[in-house]
Design an enzyme around this catalytic site. Sequence first.
Site, PDB file in Angstrom:
ATOM      1  N   GLU A  80      -4.792   1.170   9.672  1.00 18.31           N
ATOM      2  CA  GLU A  80      -4.271   2.538   9.862  1.00 18.31           C
ATOM      3  C   GLU A  80      -4.141   2.859  11.349  1.00 18.31           C
ATOM      4  OE1 GLU A  80      -6.709   1.766   7.746  1.00 18.31           O
ATOM      5  OE2 GLU A  80      -6.700   3.053   5.968  1.00 18.31           O
ATOM      6  N   ASP A 109     -12.456  -2.691  11.154  1.00 18.84           N
ATOM      7  CA  ASP A 109     -11.663  -1.561  11.651  1.00 18.84           C
ATOM      8  C   ASP A 109     -12.585  -0.458  12.174  1.00 18.84           C
ATOM      9  OD1 ASP A 109     -12.520  -1.068   9.000  1.00 18.84           O
ATOM     10  OD2 ASP A 109     -10.888   0.345   8.611  1.00 18.84           O
ATOM     11  N   TRP A 162     -16.943  -4.049  -1.665  1.00 19.71           N
ATOM     12  CA  TRP A 162     -16.661  -3.399  -0.377  1.00 19.71           C
ATOM     13  C   TRP A 162     -17.461  -2.121  -0.183  1.00 19.71           C
ATOM     14  CZ3 TRP A 162     -14.167   1.334   0.701  1.00 19.71           C
ATOM     15  CH2 TRP A 162     -13.595   1.994  -0.392  1.00 19.71           C
ATOM     16  N   TYR A 192     -16.489  -4.437   7.968  1.00 18.34           N
ATOM     17  CA  TYR A 192     -15.291  -3.640   8.228  1.00 18.34           C
ATOM     18  C   TYR A 192     -14.984  -3.608   9.716  1.00 18.34           C
ATOM     19  CZ  TYR A 192     -13.829  -2.539   3.617  1.00 18.34           C
ATOM     20  OH  TYR A 192     -13.306  -2.662   2.357  1.00 18.34           O
ATOM     21  N   TRP A 213      -8.455  -3.338   8.210  1.00 18.35           N
ATOM     22  CA  TRP A 213      -7.486  -2.316   7.785  1.00 18.35           C
ATOM     23  C   TRP A 213      -6.821  -1.786   9.044  1.00 18.35           C
ATOM     24  CZ3 TRP A 213      -6.726  -2.347   2.754  1.00 18.35           C
ATOM     25  CH2 TRP A 213      -7.756  -2.781   1.921  1.00 18.35           C
ATOM     26  N   GLU A 271      -9.821   2.691  -5.127  1.00 25.24           N
ATOM     27  CA  GLU A 271      -9.442   4.076  -4.870  1.00 25.24           C
ATOM     28  C   GLU A 271      -8.240   4.527  -5.696  1.00 25.24           C
ATOM     29  OE1 GLU A 271     -10.923   4.302  -0.267  1.00 25.24           O
ATOM     30  OE2 GLU A 271      -8.861   3.655  -0.595  1.00 25.24           O
ATOM     31  N   HIS A 311      -2.895   3.028  -4.724  1.00 28.68           N
ATOM     32  CA  HIS A 311      -2.241   2.708  -3.442  1.00 28.68           C
ATOM     33  C   HIS A 311      -0.794   2.271  -3.680  1.00 28.68           C
ATOM     34  CE1 HIS A 311      -5.618   3.169  -0.663  1.00 28.68           C
ATOM     35  NE2 HIS A 311      -6.391   2.752  -1.652  1.00 28.68           N
ATOM     36  N   ASP A 369       0.861  -1.187   0.000  1.00 27.14           N
ATOM     37  CA  ASP A 369       0.000   0.000   0.000  1.00 27.14           C
ATOM     38  C   ASP A 369       0.896   1.236   0.000  1.00 27.14           C
ATOM     39  OD1 ASP A 369      -2.315   1.741   0.382  1.00 27.14           O
ATOM     40  OD2 ASP A 369      -3.336  -0.087   1.017  1.00 27.14           O
TER      41      ASP A 369
HETATM   42  C1  TNX Z   1     -10.994   1.883   2.145  1.00 28.94           C
HETATM   43  S1  TNX Z   1     -11.644  -0.974   1.379  1.00 28.94           S
HETATM   44  C2  TNX Z   1      -9.885   1.251   1.620  1.00 28.94           C
HETATM   45  C3  TNX Z   1      -8.677   1.099   2.451  1.00 28.94           C
HETATM   46  C4  TNX Z   1      -8.843   1.743   3.801  1.00 28.94           C
HETATM   47  C5  TNX Z   1     -10.227   1.447   4.333  1.00 28.94           C
HETATM   48  C6  TNX Z   1     -10.484   1.911   5.723  1.00 28.94           C
HETATM   49  C7  TNX Z   1     -10.661  -0.572   0.306  1.00 28.94           C
HETATM   50  C8  TNX Z   1     -10.624  -1.444  -0.812  1.00 28.94           C
HETATM   51  N1  TNX Z   1      -9.908   0.558   0.440  1.00 28.94           N
HETATM   52  O1  TNX Z   1      -7.555   1.599   1.770  1.00 28.94           O
HETATM   53  O2  TNX Z   1      -7.865   1.237   4.631  1.00 28.94           O
HETATM   54  O3  TNX Z   1     -11.171   2.037   3.467  1.00 28.94           O
HETATM   55  O4  TNX Z   1     -11.666   1.370   6.237  1.00 28.94           O
END
Ligand code: TNX
Length: 549
Positions: free
Chosen positions: A490, A440, A413, A438, A488, A347, A283, A206
């Site tokens: 972070e 997290d 997601w 999720y 995740w 993303e 990423h 990432d």
């Molecule tokens: C979205 S889920 C992201 C991650 C982040 C997460 C935090 C996804 C495919 N991408 O890069 O860590 O949200 O919840």
Amino acid sequence: MTMKRLLILALGCLVLASCGSESGSQERIAVVPRPSSVAAGEGGFRLEPCTPLYLRAADSLSCAAAAFDELVHALFGASLPLSQGDSLRAGSVALLRADSLREDAYRLTVEPGRLTIAAGGDRGAFYAVQTLRQLIPAGRFLDRATGETTAGISIPAVRIDDAPALAYRGLMLDVARHFFTVEEVKRTLDLMALHKLNVFHWHLTDDQGWRIEIRKYPKLTEIGSVRRRTLIGHDPGGEYDETCRYDETPHGGYYTQAEIREVVDYAARRFITVIPEVEFPGHAVAALASYPWLGCTGEQYEVRQTWDIDDRVFCVGRDTTFDFIEGVLDEVLELFPSPLIHIGGDECPDKMWARCPHCRERMRREGLTSERQLQGYATARVERYLAARGRRLMGWDEILDGGVSPTAVVMSWRGSEGGIRAARQGNPVVMAPTTHCYLDYYQTADTSREPLAWGGCLPLEKVYALDPYEGLDARERANVLGVQANLWTEYIADFAQVQYMLLPRLAAVAERGWCPAENDFADFRRRLRHLTGYYDALGYRRAPHGTDD
Ligand code: TNX
């Protein structure tokens, strides 16, 4: 009421209470995920350190036998003696293959005279051992850990017939935002095995760290595996100014190829497939920091120290970028036998592509009318590369936006919509919506006493409400491979917090995958309270929410 009547009543209560604990098998049979069928019997089987174990080599149930042996060791500190001769003796434990059962199905029969595990294959027998563990009072595992000797154990009579409904029951662990050691990853795999989860999705790269050794590109780990510092507190989302505080301790770590093999092997022995994820084309900052020629501008970046989405992505105009990703994948395919390879795809802003002459040229040559379509181009190109090597591409649901081939596996997601759309158009899907999967996110509305988390509120009950088949008809349901919990990291800097965020919510995801038709939350909670005893006995850290309140 006379004294005599009172006495009779009290005696009656006593008798009832003791019956309850004697034959209280219903209460003690509390298995998560819920087995397909449970029929409690009378009495029980006494497992003793001297109980003979009956195995037939031709049945090849070696992983299940190893798991059973590990269980017995945890109880008695020694293995059971192997039964001599080729007939099944009374009072023994037997592990047998039954050809009439599916490879992942098992029948566990506990009777006063014997305990039999019959399974379609090693995998089914392994699941039977996991179920058996939950029939043994958790305290017995603690006794051993605290040095007390354990005599025989009484296991309630029962017949359990069981098999998973969904073939894919996963957990994703993000080791890029924070690194977790091989030992910690193995502990996570143990936890997965306890819940009969069978796919470990390993998020290895990432913006904030590249965690897998690639021999052809050594700088990925020399440079890309360490970030100089880490943002403290929530990410303001693009507005980084002097109010942002950083932990100035460098954070790093990566897995050597030998370590990766060790983890893949450890997982395989627990019937867990490891799916590696190498993020492409977004990423990507850690990779670009290692090899600046992978980006559109060639600028030298630092490994990212903040979270959120980043515009700096792989340049998909240059062929050298594809040479790179193919070189990386060559080594990844050597290490991971998984038929599915995850290339991320989430993303991925196209801002840099819009200004890049190479990307514009690519668009012209390929007849693409928008930058967004460049992601579709890049994904399809990598998919062809994988397909030629007998593997299938898997990606986050954004891969649908750029137009995706019908063979790509879509991980939904951003809610279930992407998954529903993909399943309708014939793509295999895994459901991992933020709304239910999720882990997290906070697990309680009152966050004042909780460790910092991403945000949101995802209590146990909401996780349990996940319906992997939502909005799909019978034909489309066949495209749902399964479900997955995502962690995740972070805001998860150590393994204690990994456990806290996973437990007990991971159990709810496991149950949705094992028996999605089941939806009695109260019964799940009853069984889960029993399972939390094992978390405690096995030394895992867990959140109290949903079980202790
Ligand atoms: C979205 S889920 C992201 C991650 C982040 C997460 C935090 C996804 C495919 N991408 O890069 O860590 O949200 O919840």
